[in-house]
Design a protein around this motif. Structure first.
Motif, PDB file in Angstrom:
ATOM      1  N   ASP A 158       0.820  -1.214   0.000  1.00  0.00           N
ATOM      2  CA  ASP A 158       0.000   0.000   0.000  1.00  0.00           C
ATOM      3  C   ASP A 158       0.858   1.268   0.000  1.00  0.00           C
ATOM      4  OD1 ASP A 158      -1.865  -1.973   0.397  1.00  0.00           O
ATOM      5  OD2 ASP A 158      -2.852  -0.995   2.090  1.00  0.00           O
ATOM      6  N   THR A 159       1.940   1.249   0.742  1.00  0.00           N
ATOM      7  CA  THR A 159       2.816   2.415   0.838  1.00  0.00           C
ATOM      8  C   THR A 159       3.455   2.726  -0.508  1.00  0.00           C
ATOM      9  OG1 THR A 159       3.269   1.876   3.150  1.00  0.00           O
ATOM     10  CG2 THR A 159       4.782   3.401   2.070  1.00  0.00           C
ATOM     11  N   ALA A 160       3.928   1.708  -1.213  1.00  0.00           N
ATOM     12  CA  ALA A 160       4.537   1.910  -2.523  1.00  0.00           C
ATOM     13  C   ALA A 160       3.512   2.412  -3.532  1.00  0.00           C
ATOM     14  CB  ALA A 160       5.182   0.616  -3.017  1.00  0.00           C
ATOM     15  N   LEU A 161       2.292   1.874  -3.473  1.00  0.00           N
ATOM     16  CA  LEU A 161       1.230   2.324  -4.368  1.00  0.00           C
ATOM     17  C   LEU A 161       0.905   3.796  -4.108  1.00  0.00           C
ATOM     18  CD1 LEU A 161      -0.909   1.732  -6.515  1.00  0.00           C
ATOM     19  CD2 LEU A 161      -2.418   0.964  -4.665  1.00  0.00           C
ATOM     20  N   ASN A 162       0.794   4.179  -2.860  1.00  0.00           N
ATOM     21  CA  ASN A 162       0.513   5.566  -2.490  1.00  0.00           C
ATOM     22  C   ASN A 162       1.637   6.490  -2.964  1.00  0.00           C
ATOM     23  OD1 ASN A 162      -1.539   7.112  -1.143  1.00  0.00           O
ATOM     24  ND2 ASN A 162       0.005   7.598   0.390  1.00  0.00           N
ATOM     25  N   ARG A 163       2.869   6.065  -2.794  1.00  0.00           N
ATOM     26  CA  ARG A 163       4.032   6.855  -3.229  1.00  0.00           C
ATOM     27  C   ARG A 163       4.032   7.021  -4.747  1.00  0.00           C
ATOM     28  NH1 ARG A 163       7.637   4.427   0.220  1.00  0.00           N
ATOM     29  NH2 ARG A 163       7.924   2.804  -1.314  1.00  0.00           N
ATOM     30  N   ALA A 164       3.728   5.951  -5.465  1.00  0.00           N
ATOM     31  CA  ALA A 164       3.695   6.005  -6.929  1.00  0.00           C
ATOM     32  C   ALA A 164       2.598   6.948  -7.414  1.00  0.00           C
ATOM     33  CB  ALA A 164       3.480   4.608  -7.500  1.00  0.00           C
ATOM     34  N   LEU A 165       1.443   6.891  -6.788  1.00  0.00           N
ATOM     35  CA  LEU A 165       0.344   7.786  -7.148  1.00  0.00           C
ATOM     36  C   LEU A 165       0.721   9.243  -6.880  1.00  0.00           C
ATOM     37  CD1 LEU A 165      -2.541   8.062  -8.152  1.00  0.00           C
ATOM     38  CD2 LEU A 165      -3.307   7.733  -5.795  1.00  0.00           C
ATOM     39  N   HIS A 166       1.352   9.499  -5.749  1.00  0.00           N
ATOM     40  CA  HIS A 166       1.799  10.854  -5.414  1.00  0.00           C
ATOM     41  C   HIS A 166       2.805  11.358  -6.452  1.00  0.00           C
ATOM     42  CE1 HIS A 166       4.067  14.006  -3.289  1.00  0.00           C
ATOM     43  NE2 HIS A 166       2.885  14.279  -2.761  1.00  0.00           N
ATOM     44  N   THR A 167       3.728  10.516  -6.857  1.00  0.00           N
ATOM     45  CA  THR A 167       4.718  10.889  -7.868  1.00  0.00           C
ATOM     46  C   THR A 167       4.047  11.200  -9.195  1.00  0.00           C
ATOM     47  OG1 THR A 167       6.424   9.548  -6.792  1.00  0.00           O
ATOM     48  CG2 THR A 167       6.785  10.100  -9.108  1.00  0.00           C
ATOM     49  N   LEU A 168       3.083  10.404  -9.570  1.00  0.00           N
ATOM     50  CA  LEU A 168       2.350  10.618 -10.818  1.00  0.00           C
ATOM     51  C   LEU A 168       1.630  11.969 -10.802  1.00  0.00           C
ATOM     52  CD1 LEU A 168       1.616   9.037 -13.444  1.00  0.00           C
ATOM     53  CD2 LEU A 168      -0.479   8.384 -12.259  1.00  0.00           C
ATOM     54  N   ALA A 219      -3.302  10.567   0.741  1.00  0.00           N
ATOM     55  CA  ALA A 219      -3.808   9.375   1.415  1.00  0.00           C
ATOM     56  C   ALA A 219      -4.761   8.664   0.467  1.00  0.00           C
ATOM     57  CB  ALA A 219      -4.508   9.754   2.705  1.00  0.00           C
ATOM     58  N   LEU A 220      -4.355   7.530  -0.020  1.00  0.00           N
ATOM     59  CA  LEU A 220      -5.194   6.735  -0.905  1.00  0.00           C
ATOM     60  C   LEU A 220      -6.283   6.082  -0.068  1.00  0.00           C
ATOM     61  CD1 LEU A 220      -5.630   5.536  -3.752  1.00  0.00           C
ATOM     62  CD2 LEU A 220      -4.116   3.673  -3.084  1.00  0.00           C
ATOM     63  N   PRO A 221      -7.548   6.455  -0.309  1.00  0.00           N
ATOM     64  CA  PRO A 221      -8.616   5.846   0.478  1.00  0.00           C
ATOM     65  C   PRO A 221      -8.701   4.343   0.209  1.00  0.00           C
ATOM     66  CG  PRO A 221      -9.476   7.582  -0.960  1.00  0.00           C
ATOM     67  CD  PRO A 221      -8.045   7.381  -1.303  1.00  0.00           C
ATOM     68  N   THR A 222      -8.837   3.566   1.267  1.00  0.00           N
ATOM     69  CA  THR A 222      -8.974   2.117   1.150  1.00  0.00           C
ATOM     70  C   THR A 222     -10.363   1.729   1.626  1.00  0.00           C
ATOM     71  OG1 THR A 222      -6.615   1.813   1.520  1.00  0.00           O
ATOM     72  CG2 THR A 222      -8.016  -0.103   1.846  1.00  0.00           C
ATOM     73  N   VAL A 223     -11.052   0.978   0.804  1.00  0.00           N
ATOM     74  CA  VAL A 223     -12.410   0.551   1.116  1.00  0.00           C
ATOM     75  C   VAL A 223     -12.438  -0.968   1.143  1.00  0.00           C
ATOM     76  CG1 VAL A 223     -14.811   0.646   0.371  1.00  0.00           C
ATOM     77  CG2 VAL A 223     -13.294   2.579  -0.102  1.00  0.00           C
ATOM     78  N   ASP A 224     -12.883  -1.532   2.254  1.00  0.00           N
ATOM     79  CA  ASP A 224     -13.039  -2.983   2.344  1.00  0.00           C
ATOM     80  C   ASP A 224     -14.366  -3.358   1.716  1.00  0.00           C
ATOM     81  OD1 ASP A 224     -10.648  -3.694   3.651  1.00  0.00           O
ATOM     82  OD2 ASP A 224     -11.451  -2.933   5.535  1.00  0.00           O
ATOM     83  N   ILE A 225     -14.283  -4.186   0.683  1.00  0.00           N
ATOM     84  CA  ILE A 225     -15.488  -4.649  -0.003  1.00  0.00           C
ATOM     85  C   ILE A 225     -15.410  -6.157  -0.171  1.00  0.00           C
ATOM     86  CG2 ILE A 225     -16.005  -2.509  -1.237  1.00  0.00           C
ATOM     87  CD1 ILE A 225     -14.499  -3.516  -3.607  1.00  0.00           C
ATOM     88  N   THR A 226     -16.523  -6.749  -0.478  1.00  0.00           N
ATOM     89  CA  THR A 226     -16.554  -8.191  -0.706  1.00  0.00           C
ATOM     90  C   THR A 226     -16.824  -8.446  -2.185  1.00  0.00           C
ATOM     91  OG1 THR A 226     -18.925  -8.384  -0.339  1.00  0.00           O
ATOM     92  CG2 THR A 226     -17.515  -8.556   1.609  1.00  0.00           C
ATOM     93  N   ALA A 227     -16.577  -9.643  -2.612  1.00  0.00           N
ATOM     94  CA  ALA A 227     -16.838 -10.012  -4.008  1.00  0.00           C
ATOM     95  C   ALA A 227     -18.313  -9.807  -4.352  1.00  0.00           C
ATOM     96  CB  ALA A 227     -16.412 -11.448  -4.257  1.00  0.00           C
ATOM     97  N   ASP A 228     -19.180  -9.957  -3.357  1.00  0.00           N
ATOM     98  CA  ASP A 228     -20.619  -9.793  -3.589  1.00  0.00           C
ATOM     99  C   ASP A 228     -21.012  -8.330  -3.806  1.00  0.00           C
ATOM    100  OD1 ASP A 228     -20.922 -12.506  -3.263  1.00  0.00           O
ATOM    101  OD2 ASP A 228     -21.497 -12.347  -1.159  1.00  0.00           O
ATOM    102  N   THR A 229     -20.238  -7.401  -3.258  1.00  0.00           N
ATOM    103  CA  THR A 229     -20.617  -5.983  -3.330  1.00  0.00           C
ATOM    104  C   THR A 229     -19.746  -5.168  -4.280  1.00  0.00           C
ATOM    105  OG1 THR A 229     -19.212  -5.426  -1.434  1.00  0.00           O
ATOM    106  CG2 THR A 229     -21.529  -5.997  -0.977  1.00  0.00           C
ATOM    107  N   LEU A 237      -8.661   2.443  -3.285  1.00  0.00           N
ATOM    108  CA  LEU A 237      -8.188   1.063  -3.306  1.00  0.00           C
ATOM    109  C   LEU A 237      -9.291   0.193  -2.722  1.00  0.00           C
ATOM    110  CD1 LEU A 237      -6.006  -1.081  -3.682  1.00  0.00           C
ATOM    111  CD2 LEU A 237      -5.105  -0.438  -1.440  1.00  0.00           C
ATOM    112  N   GLY A 238      -9.877  -0.627  -3.556  1.00  0.00           N
ATOM    113  CA  GLY A 238     -10.900  -1.559  -3.084  1.00  0.00           C
ATOM    114  C   GLY A 238     -10.220  -2.844  -2.650  1.00  0.00           C
ATOM    115  N   ARG A 239     -10.322  -3.133  -1.365  1.00  0.00           N
ATOM    116  CA  ARG A 239      -9.647  -4.312  -0.817  1.00  0.00           C
ATOM    117  C   ARG A 239     -10.641  -5.464  -0.704  1.00  0.00           C
ATOM    118  NH1 ARG A 239      -4.949  -4.535   1.914  1.00  0.00           N
ATOM    119  NH2 ARG A 239      -5.006  -2.317   2.317  1.00  0.00           N
TER     120      ARG A 239
END
Length: 84
Positions: free
Chosen positions: A4-14, A44-54, A79-81
């Motif tokens: 997650d940290t690397a993804l957030n850093r990459a998005l910030h760089t972009l 801060a990349l928002p992270t949302v916990d979701i299920t395969a059903d939703t 980020l949909g987790r």
């Protein structure tokens, strides 16, 4: 496993490198104008916990949320987790 940290850093760089991702559009004297905001100090990349059903419902909600072009940003991230 997703770093997650690397993804957030990459998005910030972009966002820092590309002014188009920091541009919003305002009206001034009846005419549209671009405003390019400075790069964000942090992101801060928002992270949302979701299920395969939703996941379909969550994606539909994201697609149908309107953008405020004057307030910006003109893109949205989340980020949909589905699993740890």
């Amino acid at each position: 496993a997703l770093d997650d940290t690397a993804l957030n850093r990459a998005l910030h760089t972009l966002i820092t490198r590309h002014e188009a991702l920091r541009t919003r559009f305002i009206e001034h004297n009846g005419l549209p104008h671009q405003v390019i905001d400075p790069p964000p100090a942090d992101l801060a990349l928002p992270t949302v916990d979701i299920t395969a059903d939703t996941i379909d419902t969550w994606v539909d909600e994201q697609i149908n949320r309107p953008f405020d072009l004057a307030a910006g940003p003109v893109f949205r991230t989340a980020l949909g987790r589905l699993a740890p």
